[in-house]
Design an enzyme around this catalytic site. Structure first.
Site, short mmCIF file in Angstrom:
data_model
loop_
_atom_site.label_atom_id
_atom_site.label_comp_id
_atom_site.label_asym_id
_atom_site.label_seq_id
_atom_site.Cartn_x
_atom_site.Cartn_y
_atom_site.Cartn_z
N ALA A 1 0.77 -1.16 0.10
CA ALA A 1 -0.16 -0.03 0.01
C ALA A 1 0.81 1.21 0.03
O ALA A 1 1.73 1.51 0.74
CB ALA A 1 -0.93 -0.06 1.15
N GLY B 1 4.11 3.28 -4.34
CA GLY B 1 4.54 3.79 -5.44
C GLY B 1 4.40 3.24 -6.75
O GLY B 1 4.78 3.39 -7.88
N LYS B 2 3.40 2.01 -6.51
CA LYS B 2 3.47 0.90 -7.64
C LYS B 2 2.59 1.50 -8.91
O LYS B 2 3.02 1.08 -9.95
CB LYS B 2 3.05 -0.43 -7.05
CG LYS B 2 1.58 -0.23 -6.40
CD LYS B 2 1.24 -1.80 -5.85
CE LYS B 2 -0.19 -1.71 -5.40
NZ LYS B 2 -0.46 -0.68 -4.16
N SER B 3 1.49 2.28 -8.60
CA SER B 3 0.98 2.79 -9.54
C SER B 3 1.59 3.93 -10.28
O SER B 3 1.59 3.90 -11.68
CB SER B 3 -0.49 3.42 -9.06
OG SER B 3 -1.36 2.21 -8.70
N HIS C 1 -5.83 9.67 -9.00
CA HIS C 1 -4.96 8.92 -10.15
C HIS C 1 -5.63 9.60 -11.57
O HIS C 1 -4.84 9.37 -12.32
CB HIS C 1 -5.87 7.37 -10.27
CG HIS C 1 -5.09 6.49 -9.16
ND1 HIS C 1 -4.17 5.45 -9.54
CD2 HIS C 1 -4.80 6.45 -7.79
CE1 HIS C 1 -3.66 4.79 -8.44
NE2 HIS C 1 -4.09 5.44 -7.66
N ARG C 2 -6.45 9.89 -11.79
CA ARG C 2 -7.00 10.51 -12.93
C ARG C 2 -6.47 11.97 -13.37
O ARG C 2 -6.07 12.04 -14.32
CB ARG C 2 -8.80 10.65 -12.96
CG ARG C 2 -9.54 9.72 -13.11
CD ARG C 2 -10.93 9.97 -12.67
NE ARG C 2 -11.93 8.87 -13.10
CZ ARG C 2 -13.08 8.77 -12.82
NH1 ARG C 2 -13.66 10.06 -12.06
NH2 ARG C 2 -13.87 7.76 -13.05
N ARG D 1 -3.26 12.50 -12.45
CA ARG D 1 -2.09 12.27 -12.74
C ARG D 1 -1.81 11.53 -14.08
O ARG D 1 -0.45 11.52 -14.77
CB ARG D 1 -1.53 11.11 -11.64
CG ARG D 1 0.03 11.02 -11.39
CD ARG D 1 0.46 10.09 -10.17
NE ARG D 1 -0.23 8.71 -10.27
CZ ARG D 1 -0.58 8.07 -9.50
NH1 ARG D 1 -0.70 8.74 -8.15
NH2 ARG D 1 -1.41 6.87 -9.59
N ASP E 1 -4.91 -1.47 -13.77
CA ASP E 1 -4.59 -1.30 -12.20
C ASP E 1 -5.95 -1.55 -11.35
O ASP E 1 -6.79 -0.52 -11.49
CB ASP E 1 -4.35 0.25 -12.15
CG ASP E 1 -3.68 0.75 -10.75
OD1 ASP E 1 -3.48 -0.28 -9.90
OD2 ASP E 1 -3.13 1.91 -10.64
#
Length: 437
Positions: A238, A241-243, A278-279, A281, A338
């Site tokens: 969690a 930084g994986k995404s 997320h959007r 970015r 994702d």
């Protein structure tokens, strides 16, 4: 056509004067970089770097044959002096072409910030494109820059700010101005990325490379471009930084399809905020598909399949989408999935895996069939795929049977999915560790 890079750094150089950051502290040897400047066949100089005569001498070159000096951007670094004997620097107006006596032709390319890009053609038809720091081509990059012989096609060499503007590279790829044979070299390198292995890893993921100051490149000469994996699995805990890592790996490519498996959760403000971040970015040119039906997406493009992609906003086929990559046939766009953990949660909901009786009565078998189908689709896919998943096997043992079941099944899915990927990454504290590839 030979291009000597007298410098490859940002306008202030690397390390930046007086900067105590870790990137500047470790920018030594070949990773220390002066402000980017190009010397083309000893006759044309693009931009200035501190001590250009000494920089040229260190590279085995001389400035005595320079007949033209062109600037690409307003300079905000250290004061530059024009060495005695060099012509006064100038600039070509956007869209205008300059013919030099030695056979080079220079065409000014409009960019989306103050400054000018330059397309340079050699006498034999070789072409390079140079963009100033932080710049992308203005408007649609249509790849129709003229060669000396009037031809069109991809550039042989492109030099640009890959780290700050990966979208510029995506734009050039979408237009056909950059293809698999184009040598993409990162310049204007700054202290935003640690120099050394991490810099070169990130550039390789974008299909680009960096070279030391003083390097001479032969335009049109074959150079092995980074071998980009077709399938990549990015694992992490969690907030690891994986995404971000997964998105970074596709930021320099056009027409990416972002597959969101989480959907929406009515009344969950925390989830809505995470989705919004997320959007924001993601590049505006990416398309979003909200679905857990991954197999048709992975199979799209294979002979005998007719799997389309439906956008999250309009629910319709997005083969008519506008923007970079518009008009590409279904099944050719890269996929960013994702994430697999949310996909597994959805499938376990559908097969009744949370109930012990249902699990033993057929839920286990139904889940195996769904995961086997997904893994088989990954194995056969023709698309570039970057998938994200949670690594949950290293923490506290879940207190419930359902929690332990999810942990175990996600571990199995990650192992099976990862076995079909050319590259496998584990992200810890924002740092990507290559487990394979």
């Amino acid at each position: 056509m030979d291009v000597t890079l007298l410098g490859t750094g940002a306008p202030q150089g690397l390390p930046r004067p007086g900067c105590p950051c870790a990137a500047c502290a470790t920018a030594v040897g070949d990773e220390a970089r002066a402000a980017t400047a190009l010397l083309v066949d000893g006759a044309l100089m693009i931009d200035l770097t501190p001590g250009p005569a000494f920089a040229a001498a260190r590279a085995g070159q001389s400035l005595t044959g320079v007949r033209q000096v062109l600037l690409s951007h307003p300079h905000d670094g250290p004061v530059m002096e024009v060495p005695a004997g060099l012509p006064q620097p100038g600039r070509v107006a956007d869209g205008r072409e300059l013919a030099l006596l030695d056979g080079h032709r220079v065409r000014a390319v409009a960019v989306d910030i103050p400054g000018t890009g330059y397309e340079i053609s050699g006498a034999a038809g070789e072409r390079l494109l140079y963009l100033p720091p932080g710049a992308a081509p203005a408007g649609p990059a249509n790849g129709n820059g003229r060669t000396a012989g009037g031809g069109t096609g991809p550039y042989d060499l492109v030099l640009l700010d890959v780290q700050a503007r990966p979208d510029a590279l995506a734009k050039l790829r979408a237009s056909g101005a950059v293809d698999a044979a184009t040598d993409v070299v990162a310049v204007h390198l700054d202290h935003d990325v640690p120099p050394g292995p991490e810099l070169h890893r990130r550039l390789a993921a974008a299909g680009a490379r960096a070279v030391p100051d003083g390097s001479t490149l032969v335009v049109g000469e074959f150079h092995a471009v980074p071998d980009l994996p077709r399938r990549t699995l990015v694992l992490g805990g969690a907030r690891s930084g994986k995404s971000v890592e997964a998105e970074r790996r596709l930021a320099a490519f056009p027409d990416v399809v972002y597959v969101a498996t989480g959907g929406t959760r009515d009344g969950d403000q925390d989830w809505a905020q995470r989705v919004s971040l997320h959007r924001e970015r993601r590049p505006g040119s990416w398309r979003t598909v909200e679905t857990c039906d991954l197999v048709p997406l992975l199979e799209a493009g294979r002979p005998g399949t007719d799997a389309g992609e439906r956008g999250a906003d309009d629910g319709g086929p997005d083969t008519e989408a506008e923007g970079p990559g518009a008009g590409r046939p279904d099944g050719t766009s890269p996929l960013l999935i994702d994430c697999l953990a949310l996909w597994l949660t959805h499938v376990m909901d559908e097969v009744g895996a949370w109930d012990d009786a249902t699990w033993e009565a057929g839920g286990r078998r139904a889940l195996r069939e769904r995961t086997d189908a997904l893994v088989a689709a990954v194995r056969q896919t023709r698309r570039t795929v970057v998938a994200v998943s949670n690594e949950v096997g290293s923490g506290v043992v879940p207190a419930t049977a359902a929690g332990r079941r999810f942990r175990d099944e996600l571990g199995r899915l990650n192992a099976a999915f990862g076995a079909e990927c050319e590259q496998l990454l584990l992200v810890v504290a924002g740092q990507a560790l290559a487990l394979r590839g």
